[in-house]
Design an enzyme around this catalytic site. Structure first.
Site, short mmCIF file in Angstrom:
data_model
loop_
_atom_site.label_atom_id
_atom_site.label_comp_id
_atom_site.label_asym_id
_atom_site.label_seq_id
_atom_site.Cartn_x
_atom_site.Cartn_y
_atom_site.Cartn_z
NE ARG A 168 -3.49 2.36 2.73
CZ ARG A 168 -3.17 3.33 3.59
NH1 ARG A 168 -2.07 3.20 4.33
NH2 ARG A 168 -3.91 4.40 3.71
CB SER A 182 -8.16 2.63 2.15
OG SER A 182 -9.25 1.89 1.61
CB SER A 213 -19.30 -4.54 7.74
OG SER A 213 -19.50 -3.59 8.78
CG HIS A 225 -25.04 -23.74 8.25
ND1 HIS A 225 -24.68 -24.67 7.31
CD2 HIS A 225 -24.33 -24.04 9.37
CE1 HIS A 225 -23.79 -25.51 7.83
NE2 HIS A 225 -23.55 -25.15 9.08
CG ASP A 243 -22.46 -26.92 3.35
OD1 ASP A 243 -23.52 -26.63 3.95
OD2 ASP A 243 -22.41 -27.67 2.36
#
Length: 540
Positions: A358, A370, A461, A513, A517
């Protein structure tokens, strides 16, 4: 004839309500039992049904508006009926849904109603104290036939399907008749009590409302009621036992308010039945100054080395109306959490090479990348190798997205939005960086279009910039997974069997789920780790 319906009291502590949604429109035909509106109380959002048939002629409280109990909610009557006099504030037959429904149902005209119910007499029916309540049981009567009743006095404690609640009087007068004895169960709208001027003959009302009571029930109940002298003795005994450290008789609501205000019930004089402390006793209570001033003197006399400290203050709250964005977030996340069986996988990534790469990239002119951009790029490339993660669930099929569009969660003042990078796997690191920056800026300025916030196949996130090292996220439906990115931490690590200083970052994958898996989710994280620990592979 038109009937006025007021904002009902749907809970024991409700003072005002919000019309969350009208389920009928002005001009619609309404049948008894139809749901008129959803009303938000201080405890829950409840369905409010009509007890009358006719046409909805007027809506007095619009959706989203707040109004106190008893304010005009709606008017139901004959189609085309003139209701101008009701809207101008003239007297009208009111349908207080908690207590007076039986009046309106008794007849279609004021003439019949006034002939049946003497002036000043109020017929009280079993109230609907919860949205699912169909019947209630009288746990305790706090008033007896012949007792004087004031507005705000607690008449009885009523057990519903959800809780035992205090039921207060909205009228002044004398309790003339009790229709449901303690321990008995009766349906909503059954005759509960009659209040009116002392000595009024209410035998016709009892018979007309179907109350199964003998003609001499009032006389019998009155003979059972304690005399004034006996009541005085009972109050004296109750007060004495309280002062001597015995049981304090107080209503549940009074206890709750006293606890909130920090009031010692032993100092409060009850004005209810048998000296019972009720709501208005707490609200009008003023602590005695002499007792407060005597406390230091007592401590001084006993030479106590530690002085007691009583924190003082006012318990206060502020209610902020939920924005439409906040409501939408709550609805979508609740649906995701409660419908998709989540599980979580966490892996730790060495970030030394990523930090060096970076730094080199950002030394180029007009370039800014970033760590989050690097994570987004790595996710897009990992999704290409693990298409099972790039899916969505339906009841009939698992839908595989052939394209890859990563959503990036962005915090805004009102909540959270997820702008989407279409075809993320085809973008370079610098393109991802420029697009994320543009989308995030416009998201905070509320300038994103709905199209720019839809169509994601996977979501990232990142709370690392806030120092959060590890967390889990709720899947952004209809995606099958979401990646939670933590902060880069400098710590001792083992390299070539030697302990050295290294930089690591934890990422957690939340998976549905039904579609992904555990082994599949683990393999995806292994691929993601390889890309981040060797950034040069993302440039190929």
């Amino acid at each position: 004839m038109a009937t006025v319906i007021n904002m009902p009291r749907l809970s024991d502590t409700m003072e005002e309500g919000v019309v969350a949604k009208w389920l009928v429109n002005k001009g619609d035909k309404v049948s008894e039992g139809d749901i008129l509106a959803e009303i938000e109380t201080d405890k829950a959002t409840m369905e409010f049904e009509s007890f009358y048939e006719g046409t909805l002629l007027h809506i007095g409280i619009q959706e989203g508006e707040t109004a106190p109990v008893d304010q005009l909610l709606a008017i139901i009557g004959d189609e085309g009926e003139d209701i101008s006099s009701l809207l101008n504030g003239n007297e009208a037959p009111k349908a207080d849904t908690a207590q007076e429904e039986d009046k309106a149902e008794a007849s279609d005209s004021d003439t019949t109603e006034t002939a049946t119910i003497p002036e000043g007499v109020e017929v009280i029916t079993m109230p609907r104290l919860s949205d699912t309540m169909e019947e209630g049981a009288v746990a305790t009567w706090l008033k007896k036939v012949g007792d004087t009743v004031e507005e705000g006095d607690i008449l009885a404690e009523i057990e519903t399907d959800k809780a035992t609640m205090e039921f207060e009087s909205f009228y002044n007068g004398t309790l003339l008749h009790i229709g449901i004895d303690e321990g008995q169960t009766a349906p909503v709208d059954a005759l509960l009590a009659i209040i009116g001027p002392a000595g009024t003959d209410v035998s016709g009302i009892k018979d007309g409302n179907g109350a199964a009571a003998p003609a001499n029930k009032n006389t019998e109940a009155s003979s059972k009621a304690p005399k004034a002298e006996d009541k005085t003795e009972e109050k004296t005994e109750s007060t004495a036992s309280t002062q001597n450290g015995g049981r304090i008789f107080a209503s549940p609501l009074a206890k709750k308010i006293a606890a909130d205000k920090g009031i010692d019930l032993a100092q409060v004089k009850g004005t209810g039945e048998n000296g019972r402390i009720i709501k208005k006793d707490i609200e009008s209570f003023t602590p005695a100054a002499t007792k407060t001033s005597s406390a230091p003197a007592k401590e001084s006399a006993t030479a106590s080395p530690v002085q007691t400290f009583t924190p003082a203050g006012e318990v206060s709250f502020e209610e902020v109306k939920n924005s439409q964005m906040r409501k939408a977030i709550a609805k979508s996340l609740s649906a995701s959490k409660f419908s998709a069986p989540h599980y979580y996988l966490t892996i730790e990534v060495a970030m030394d090479n990523a930090m060096a790469s970076r730094k080199n990239i950002n030394e180029l002119p007009d370039t800014k990348v970033s760590f989050n951009d690097m994570v987004v790029k790595a996710c897009a490339m990992a999704l290409r190798k693990h298409p099972q993660v790039n899916t969505k669930w339906t009841d009939e099929t698992t839908v595989y997205a052939k394209h890859i569009s990563v959503g990036v969660a962005v915090a805004v003042p009102d909540g959270l939005v997820v702008p989407v990078l279409p075809f993320t796997d085809q973008m370079s690191l610098t393109q991802i960086g420029a697009n994320v920056k543009d989308l995030a800026t416009r998201a905070r300025d509320k300038k994103l279009t709905p199209q720019e916030m839809s169509g994601s196949t996977f979501t990232v996130s990142n709370l690392g910039m806030f120092g959060i090292q590890e967390f889990t996220s709720i899947i952004n439906q209809p995606n099958s997974a979401i990646l939670s990115v933590g902060a880069i931490v400098k710590k001792p690590v083992v390299k070539n069997d030697q302990i050295v200083v290294g930089n690591t970052m934890k990422v957690t994958l939340a998976c549905d789920h039904r579609t992904v898996d555990g082994a599949t989710g683990a393999q995806f994280l292994q691929t993601l780790k390889q890309y981040l620990e060797n950034p040069v592979t993302m440039l190929a």
